[in-house]
Design an enzyme around this catalytic site. Structure first.
Site, PDB file in Angstrom:
ATOM      1  N   CYS A  23       0.846  -1.204   0.000  1.00 25.06           N
ATOM      2  CA  CYS A  23       0.000   0.000   0.000  1.00 25.06           C
ATOM      3  C   CYS A  23       0.877   1.247   0.000  1.00 25.06           C
ATOM      4  O   CYS A  23       1.551   1.551   0.984  1.00 25.06           O
ATOM      5  CB  CYS A  23      -0.919  -0.052   1.225  1.00 25.06           C
TER       6      CYS A  23
ATOM      7  N   CYS B 250       0.180   3.879   2.651  1.00 25.31           N
ATOM      8  CA  CYS B 250       0.627   3.385   3.969  1.00 25.31           C
ATOM      9  C   CYS B 250       2.120   3.631   4.149  1.00 25.31           C
ATOM     10  O   CYS B 250       2.563   4.114   5.193  1.00 25.31           O
ATOM     11  CB  CYS B 250       0.368   1.880   4.097  1.00 25.31           C
TER      12      CYS B 250
END
Ligand code: ZN
Length: 147
Positions: free
Chosen positions: A71, A74
């Protein structure tokens, strides 16, 4: 948190529950079991067992960043989350849970998008925030939610 009764603080290294007086929280207490600092000024990477111990046993709020290695947002938020840990510890424990490695925990907490941060107080979710935030916004949100 202005009395001297002991708080249960879970060690980020060996996951032993320590009893720490509130007025000693800020003076860099060490773990009675492994003698490492109870607060490292950095987020703690949790596995499933560590997650349960920290969330269920900690007397201080635990902020968990549900993330995954694939991600991009993230990974982009990781430095901000680390900065927030330096500012919020020892009043709050910051931890990270890899949702790819621990999908059952992510499902149990109904994580539908990442990054999602959940603030746990006394073993229960008290607030959640989806989407990446900067360090100052993380700190502000947590201080408001734990007031
Ligand atoms: Zn320890």
């Amino acid at each position: 948190m202005n009395d001297t009764s002991p708080l249960h603080i879970v060690c980020p290294h060996c996951h032993t529950t320590n009893r720490v007086r509130t007025d000693q929280l800020a003076s860099a207490p060490d773990c009675g079991q492994c003698h490492q600092p109870l607060f490292a000024g950095a987020p703690l990477a949790l596995d499933a067992d560590g997650f349960e111990r920290h969330v269920q046993r900690s007397h201080i709020p635990v902020l968990v960043d549900f993330w995954a290695p694939w991600c991009g947002p993230c990974r982009a938020m990781a430095p901000a989350f680390a900065q927030a840990a330096r500012e919020l510890e020892p009043q709050v424990r910051l931890a990270k849970l890899d949702t790819e490695a621990h999908p059952a925990l992510a499902a149990r907490h109904q994580i539908r998008s990442i990054p999602t941060m959940i603030l746990f107080q006394n073993g229960r979710e008290s607030a959640r925030m989806s989407g990446a935030l900067g360090a100052a916004d993380i700190v502000r949100w947590v201080r408001t939610a734990t007031r």
